[in-house]
Scaffold this motif. Structure first.
Motif, mmCIF file in Angstrom:
data_model
loop_
_atom_site.group_PDB
_atom_site.id
_atom_site.type_symbol
_atom_site.label_atom_id
_atom_site.label_comp_id
_atom_site.label_asym_id
_atom_site.label_seq_id
_atom_site.Cartn_x
_atom_site.Cartn_y
_atom_site.Cartn_z
ATOM 1 N N CYS A 142 4.445 -9.703 7.168
ATOM 2 C CA CYS A 142 4.854 -8.561 6.349
ATOM 3 C C CYS A 142 6.380 -8.587 6.136
ATOM 4 O O CYS A 142 7.144 -8.669 7.098
ATOM 5 C CB CYS A 142 4.472 -7.307 7.131
ATOM 6 N N THR A 143 6.821 -8.509 4.887
ATOM 7 C CA THR A 143 8.265 -8.496 4.605
ATOM 8 C C THR A 143 8.784 -7.058 4.659
ATOM 9 O O THR A 143 7.996 -6.116 4.697
ATOM 10 C CB THR A 143 8.538 -9.052 3.201
ATOM 11 N N LYS A 144 10.107 -6.930 4.595
ATOM 12 C CA LYS A 144 10.682 -5.576 4.572
ATOM 13 C C LYS A 144 10.207 -4.820 3.333
ATOM 14 O O LYS A 144 9.910 -3.623 3.400
ATOM 15 C CB LYS A 144 12.203 -5.659 4.587
ATOM 16 N N ASP A 155 8.200 -1.294 3.164
ATOM 17 C CA ASP A 155 8.526 -0.136 2.301
ATOM 18 C C ASP A 155 7.274 0.344 1.571
ATOM 19 O O ASP A 155 6.984 1.540 1.511
ATOM 20 C CB ASP A 155 9.580 -0.520 1.254
ATOM 21 N N GLU A 156 6.552 -0.625 1.026
ATOM 22 C CA GLU A 156 5.328 -0.287 0.275
ATOM 23 C C GLU A 156 4.304 0.384 1.203
ATOM 24 O O GLU A 156 3.699 1.399 0.845
ATOM 25 C CB GLU A 156 4.753 -1.587 -0.296
ATOM 26 N N LEU A 157 4.183 -0.171 2.405
ATOM 27 C CA LEU A 157 3.244 0.368 3.393
ATOM 28 C C LEU A 157 3.614 1.812 3.756
ATOM 29 O O LEU A 157 2.762 2.709 3.785
ATOM 30 C CB LEU A 157 3.281 -0.536 4.630
ATOM 31 N N MET A 158 4.895 2.033 4.006
ATOM 32 C CA MET A 158 5.338 3.371 4.415
ATOM 33 C C MET A 158 5.146 4.382 3.284
ATOM 34 O O MET A 158 4.780 5.527 3.519
ATOM 35 C CB MET A 158 6.809 3.322 4.852
ATOM 36 N N ALA A 159 5.402 3.929 2.040
ATOM 37 C CA ALA A 159 5.201 4.831 0.896
ATOM 38 C C ALA A 159 3.725 5.221 0.808
ATOM 39 O O ALA A 159 3.383 6.389 0.586
ATOM 40 C CB ALA A 159 5.661 4.150 -0.394
ATOM 41 N N LYS A 160 2.856 4.265 1.047
ATOM 42 C CA LYS A 160 1.411 4.550 1.004
ATOM 43 C C LYS A 160 1.013 5.501 2.133
ATOM 44 O O LYS A 160 0.233 6.422 1.930
ATOM 45 C CB LYS A 160 0.612 3.250 1.144
ATOM 46 N N VAL A 161 1.581 5.258 3.316
ATOM 47 C CA VAL A 161 1.253 6.129 4.461
ATOM 48 C C VAL A 161 1.635 7.578 4.113
ATOM 49 O O VAL A 161 0.870 8.514 4.357
ATOM 50 C CB VAL A 161 1.960 5.656 5.750
ATOM 51 N N ARG A 162 2.795 7.749 3.511
ATOM 52 C CA ARG A 162 3.229 9.111 3.151
ATOM 53 C C ARG A 162 2.284 9.759 2.139
ATOM 54 O O ARG A 162 1.914 10.931 2.283
ATOM 55 C CB ARG A 162 4.655 9.092 2.571
#
Ligand code: PXG
Length: 458
Positions: free
Chosen positions: A428-430, A434-441
Motif C-alpha cells: 500500500c502506498t501513501k 489516503d484513499e483508504l482513510m477517505a473511504k473509512v471516513r
C-alpha cells in the motif's frame, strides 16, 4: 460458459459449506462473488471495485496480480509438482526456504517444520512442545497457557489454544492441558489506568496462572504479538518484555504465533522483534506466500531443535504436504520480492507511521474511540458515547452495520464486535492510504447517519 451472479450464488448456497458461516442467513442474501484482484483492489461479479483493506484475510501482503509468484508456481509445477519429505527425501525449494526463513528469523533459530496452514502448524507446536519436555524427562510439563480472545486456528489444538468462547462451545473444547488468561486489552479492560502499568499487570496474570497450575506442569505460553482476529489488540509496550521475563524465570517455552504478524506486517520480519520478545518457537503461515498458495510452519529455536535432534528420536508427526515444493517455491519468490522492494523497512519507517498518523486522526469522529495502529494493522472502537465510555448494546451488532456500509462504499474493513479493523497489503502506498482513510471516513459517516436514523445514537 459464463455464469450469472445469481447462478453462482445458487450453486454456492446449495453445495458450498463456508467456514464460520450461518448458512440460513447467507442463503437468504447470497454470497458476494469475488472474481479478480489487482494491486490493493478486488472486483466482484458485478464488476464492483473494492479496496481490500484486509489483504484477503491478513495474507495478500504483496497485493494481487504478482506475476512473479504465478511464474514461480508454474515453473516448479513443471519441474516437480510434488514430492514428500518423509522417507529420507527432500526437495530443493523446501531446503532453500527453510534456510531462508532461519536467516530472516536470526541466530536463535536453526530449523523450520512445514505444514500448510496456521492451524496445522499450531497443532505441530503442541505436539512438539510436549515431545520436547518428555524427551527432557519431564512428561508432566504439558500445560500450555494461552489467552482469552486469542485466535490460533480452527483444528482441535488450534481452537483449544485460541480463546474464542464461541469456538470452545462447539465440539468439547478446549482439549485437556490448555488454559487461558485474560488478554492485554487496555482500552477494553482498564482505559483509565496508565497504559504501561496495565501492560505489567496483564503480563503478571501469566505468573499468577503459572503458580496456580504449578510451575513444574507448565510447558509453554503462546500469544500473538498483536492479536489479530480478536480485534487488533495492540499490547502496551511493557507487556511482552515482562512476559519474556516471566517465561525465563520459570524456564517455560515462549511461543509467538506470527501467522498474521510475521513477514513484515508490524515493520519487522517477525512481530515478536517489534514487541521485545524472544520466542523459542514461532508459528507462521499467510504472509509467507502472500496467500497465493497454502503454506505454514514452525520456526524452531535452537533450544528446542537441539533437544529434539540430539535426543528426541523420531518425531511421529508430519503432513503429506510438509515442504510442498510448489508452495515453498512461491514463498521463496515472495520473500525475494519483499526484500527487493524493501517492504519491511518501508512499513516500519514510512507507510506504517503514515497510517498511524491518519488512523489516529479518526478519533475526531463522533463514533470513534481508541483508534490505534502498529505497522500495517489498525483497529478502532465504535462507541455510543465515547466521552463517558458507553458502548453500544452488543445485540445491535453495530460493527456489522458499519461493515455493510463499508462494502457498499467499496471498502473491505472487518468488524470484530464493535471493533473495526484493517490490515492493508504491505505494498500500500501513501496515496493509497489516503484513499483508504477517505473511504473509512465516508463509511463512518454513513454508519453514524444510519445509527441516528435508527435512534441508536443521540
Ligand atoms: N494463528 C493466527 C494468529 C491466525 O490469525 C491462524 C493461526 C490459523 O491459520 P489458518 O491458516 O489455519 O487459518 C490464524 C488465522 C479473522 C480470521 O476473522 C483470522 C484468521 C483466520 C480466519 C479468520 O480475522 N487467522
Amino acid at each position: 460458459m459464463m455464469l450469472s451472479t445469481r447462478e453462482i450464488q445458487e450453486l454456492d448456497s446449495a453445495h458450498y459449506m463456508h467456514p464460520f458461516t450461518d448458512h440460513k442467513g447467507l442463503a437468504a442474501k447470497g454470497a458476494r462473488v469475488i472474481t479478480r484482484g489487482e494491486g490493493v483492489y478486488i472486483w466482484d461479479s458485478e464488476d464492483k471495485k473494492i479496496f481490500d483493506g484486509m489483504s484477503g484475510l491478513w495474507c495478500v501482503n504483496l497485493g494481487y496480480g504478482r506475476k512473479e509468484l504465478v511464474d514461480a508456481a508454474a515453473k516448479q509445477m513443471e519441474v516437480l509438482p510434488f514430492y514428500n519429505s518423509f522417507f529420507k527425501t527432500t526437495n530443493v525449494p523446501a531446503a532453500q526456504l527453510a534456510a531462508k526463513i532461519v536467516s530472516l528469523a536470526g541466530d536463535r533459530y536453526s530449523h523450520v517444520f512445514f505444514g500448510s496452514s496456521g492451524s496445522e502448524s499450531n497443532d505441530t507446536i503442541v505436539r512438539m512442545v510436549r515431545h520436547y519436555w518428555t524427551t527432557l524427562g519431564q512428561p508432566g510439563r504439558n500445560v500450555i497457557i494461552s489467552r482469552k480472545n486469542a485466535y490460533h486456528g480452527s483444528t482441535m489444538c488450534g481452537a483449544s489454544l485460541g480463546g474464542m468462547s464461541g469456538m470452545h462451545a462447539q465440539g468439547g473444547l478446549p482439549i485437556p492441558g490448555i488454559v487461558h488468561i485474560e488478554q492485554p486489552y487496555h482500552y477494553g479492560l482498564a482505559p483509565n489506568k496508565n497504559k504501561d502499568e496495565f501492560g505489567l499487570e496483564a503480563a503478571g496474570w501469566l505468573e499468577k496462572k503459572i503458580l496456580e497450575v504449578g510451575p513444574e506442569k507448565v510447558a509453554a505460553f503462546i500469544g500473538e504479538p498483536v492479536q489479530g482476529a480478536g480485534g487488533v489488540i495492540i499490547p502496551p509496550k511493557t507487556y511482552w518484555p515482562e512476559i519474556q521475563r516471566i517465561c525465563d524465570k520459570y524456564g517455560i517455552l515462549l511461543i509467538c504465533d506470527e501467522v498474521i504478524c510475521g513477514f513484515g506486517r508490524l515493520g519487522t520480519w517477525f512481530g515478536s522483534e517489534s514487541m521485545g520478545a524472544k520466542p523459542d518457537l514461532m508459528t507462521f503461515a499467510k504472509g509467507v506466500t502472500s496467500g497465493y498458495i497454502p503454506l505454514g510452519g514452525v520456526v524452531v529455536g535452537k533450544r528446542v531443535a537441539e533437544v529434539l535432534i540430539e535426543k528426541g528420536g523420531e518425531f511421529n508427526h508430519g503432513y503429506t504436504y510438509s515442504g510442498h515444493p510448489v508452495a515453498c517455491a512461491v514463498a521463496l519468490a515472495n520473500l525475494e520480492i519483499i526484500e527487493r522492494e524493501g517492504l519491511v523497512k518501508r512499513v516500519r519507517e514510512e507507510t506504517g507511521p503514515y497510517l498511524a498518523q491518519h488512523f489516529a486522526a479518526l478519533s475526531d469522529h463522533p463514533l470513534v474511540a481508541g483508534a490505534e495502529t502498529f505497522g500495517m494493522v489498525a483497529g478502532l472502537v465504535l462507541m455510543k458515547d465515547k466521552k463517558n465510555h458507553i458502548a453500544f448494546d452488543e445485540s445491535l451488532e453495530v460493527g456489522m452495520v458499519c461493515r455493510d456500509h463499508c462494502f457498499s462504499n467499496g471498502l473491505i474493513m472487518r468488524a470484530v464486535g464493535d471493533r473495526m479493523i484493517i490490515a492493508p497489503p504491505l505494498v500500500c502506498t501513501k496515496a493509497q492510504i489516503d484513499e483508504l482513510m477517505a473511504k473509512v471516513r465516508i463509511c463512518l459517516d454513513a454508519t453514524l447517519k444510519d445509527l441516528q436514523g435508527r435512534g441508536w445514537m443521540n
